[in-house]
Design an enzyme around this catalytic site. Structure first.
Site, PDB file in Angstrom:
ATOM      1  CG  ASP A 339      29.041  34.811  37.794  1.00  0.00           C
ATOM      2  OD1 ASP A 339      29.003  34.151  38.632  1.00  0.00           O
ATOM      3  OD2 ASP A 339      30.123  35.404  37.322  1.00  0.00           O
ATOM      4  CD  GLU A 368      27.507  35.442  42.260  1.00  0.00           C
ATOM      5  OE1 GLU A 368      28.450  35.135  43.038  1.00  0.00           O
ATOM      6  OE2 GLU A 368      27.587  35.878  41.085  1.00  0.00           O
ATOM      7  CG  ASP A 435      31.269  31.717  44.125  1.00  0.00           C
ATOM      8  OD1 ASP A 435      32.431  31.729  43.655  1.00  0.00           O
ATOM      9  OD2 ASP A 435      30.312  32.378  43.571  1.00  0.00           O
TER      10      ASP A 435
END
Length: 587
Positions: A339, A368, A435
């Site tokens: 992340d 990410e 997201d």
């Protein structure tokens, strides 16, 4: 000649080893360049450098190219006999002839000058350990992203105290917990197998007070509202038995407010042994009005309850890399997604890569990163990144009706000339996620919805759908994109046709090797129909798979040719309405 349009460097995505024998060389030019040759050879073919040698390479044409919006991308594959290469380029426009070296452009007349230096491009040596190697199984995988709290509640005995009733429809809030858990995922593995899924990507499952778990409290524990270590080990085992890989989400850019080292810092301040685990600029912290916005310490975005971890600190790196090593060794996970990966130190990523690949050389490490991520993709950090640029490029074509099939070609080619070919093979391709706004909420027309999915499943890389994509689940921006999966309605057959359509695309992706291929090009058969997308996935000899998608609003005639693999709104194989045609053609 448009000199400003020409660019090459002997590194990164312009010059790199594909394997131990083949070297890929790419060059950008303006559209005025009509022909390119490469002059190449061994750097020592004429003697030791600086010894008065007269070096002359062999000339080869570069014939493969892709169109970008303002430039052409020329590409060739060479096999340096001695694992090293010296080279330069010869460029032709309609009426000019130039040579391109590392230090610039040289005319034909200047090439004839005796003693004039030629600063060629050089790739010094194809060291095997420096060659980016990505796990081959990823290209074969179709991923399914699961947000555990909203997927399926399989064990009510571990529901959180504040659990709310499962909600098949309607908006959800960040503070709501619905009780989804690992047992629920296990219960739905056969459903996912039937759908064609071969990879599970789970958002964080470690202990945390939130439903999303990106504010981790304890990285060594499974969140008790999701299950325990034994339950997760069972999930991995059951998934593996069904041919599914499992990827976890690692949050190492920041932690949660209740992470023990952070609590120690809040209690002891600079006297805490963990003080330098975080990025604190001023003490004490004044949380009134936002300490992060006052730059007293760094956080994820400006959330005071998510302090940023100092991954420049060797102790921090060791702590979290040990955590990841345990996940691989103990849980037998197949992949790890990082992340906010672009804010973690490169040194952390390099050490993580080295450690995890020693345990399992085939593990998939995914970052990410929403922008161009080349600095992380040189073979010693991540295997791939989440390919948001591709997803946005696909969606833009349907959102902006002024875009043409040529614009579509330019933007897709941009996505696949940014990285190395072995990286392209395993890019994590997606149209939405936890997201983002859900695809269905951006695309109200189901024909357009399935058309975008068809493009996704035909692109190089590794496609991922977000849970609920198969039923065209709606959801606006976070947190509304994290709605509950409506299992009652699914099991009652309400979404049967949608699930079958998505399943056909997934199974076609699995069964047709050319759809997974990195080799594609855009013909111009539909130049008179600018809203018709056409591209071909190329195979060996004379076989290719052709994808045609009509977005024009008018029926379009297509030649009756090849074996139809998938169609939607195609009449008698010759008239394509607003729909999809995928076929295999052999010449």
């Amino acid at each position: 000649m448009e000199f400003n349009g020409v660019y090459h460097q002997a590194s990164d995505n312009y010059c790199y080893p594909l394997n131990e024998d083949e070297l890929i060389i790419n060059l950008k030019t303006g559209y005025d360049v009509k022909e390119v040759n490469i002059i190449l050879g061994d750097p020592f073919a004429a003697g030791i450098l600086g010894g008065g040698e007269s070096w002359n390479g062999n000339k080869e044409p570069i014939i493969f190219k892709k169109k970008l919006k303002n430039q052409i991308w020329w590409t060739t594959t060479v096999k340096p006999e001695y694992k090293r290469l010296k080279y330069y380029f010869e460029l032709f426009t309609e009426d000019e002839h130039w040579f391109y070296f590392e230090d610039g452009f040289v005319s034909g007349e200047q090439m004839e000058l005796e003693g004039r230096s030629r600063q060629c491009f050089v790739f010094p040596w194809m060291n095997p350990c420096d060659i980016p190697v990505t796990p081959k199984w990823v290209n074969e995988t179709v991923w399914y992203q699961i947000f555990p709290d909203r997927f399926c509640n399989g064990d009510h005995s571990i529901d959180p105290e504040n659990v709310v009733p499962w909600r098949n429809h309607g908006k959800v809030k960040n503070e709501e917990c619905f009780g989804g858990d690992l047992a629920g995922i296990i219960q739905k593995l056969d459903y996912l197998k039937d759908l064609g899924i071969t990879g599970l990507y789970l958002t964080p499952i470690n202990e945390s007070p939130s439903n999303h778990k990106y504010d981790t409290t304890d990285y060594t524990k499974i969140d008790p509202n999701f299950g325990d270590e034994e339950t997760f080990q069972k999930l991995v085992s059951e998934a593996h038995a069904r041919g599914m890989r499992v990827m976890l989400d690692g949050v190492f850019n920041h932690c949660g407010y209740y992470f023990a080292p952070w609590q120690d810092v809040l209690k002891k301040g600079p006297e805490s042994e963990y003080y330098d685990w975080f990025m604190i600029n001023e003490w004490p912290l004044d949380f009134k009005g936002g300490a992060a916005k006052k730059k007293q310490f760094y956080t994820f975005a400006f959330f005071d309850n998510m302090p940023k971890l100092n991954t420049s600190n060797p102790k921090v790196r060791k702590y979290f890399i040990d955590i990841c090593a345990n996940w691989v060794e103990n849980y037998k996970i197949d992949g790890l997604r990082l992340d906010v990966a672009n804010e973690v130190s490169h040194l952390f990523c390099k050490e993580l890569h080295l450690r995890l690949k020693q345990i399992n050389p085939d593990i998939y490490i995914l970052g990410e990163i929403w922008h161009n991520a080349l600095p992380w993709l040189r073979g010693d950090e991540f295997d791939a990144v989440m390919n948001y640029p591709l997803g946005e490029s696909i969606k833009d074509f349907w959102i902006d009706k002024s875009l043409t099939n040529q614009d579509f070609e330019y933007t897709i080619n941009r996505c696949y000339t940014s990285y190395m070919q072995q990286t392209n093979d395993v890019l994590f391709n997606l149209l939405d996620s936890h997201d983002t706004k859900r695809l269905r909420s951006d695309v109200k027309n189901l024909d357009e919805y399935f058309a975008q999915l068809a493009v996704l499943f035909a692109m190089p890389g590794s496609p991922c759908i977000y849970y609920g994509t198969e039923i065209a689940m709606e959801g606006s921006f976070d947190p509304d994109c994290r709605r509950c999966m409506p299992w009652d309605e699914i099991e009652a057959g309400k979404y049967k046709e949608r699930i079958e359509m998505v399943s056909k695309l997934i199974h076609l992706r699995a069964s047709e090797p050319l759809l997974k291929s990195r080799n594609f090009h855009f013909p111009d058969d539909f130049s008179d129909h600018p809203r018709v997308i056409q591209f071909r996935k190329m195979g060996w000899v004379d076989t290719y798979v052709e994808v045609i998608i009509n977005c024009s609003g008018e029926d379009v005639e297509v030649p009756k040719d090849g074996e139809i693999l998938f169609e939607r709104h195609c009449i008698d194989s010759t008239l394509l309405q607003n729909g999809i045609l995928i076929r295999r053609i052999s010449r």
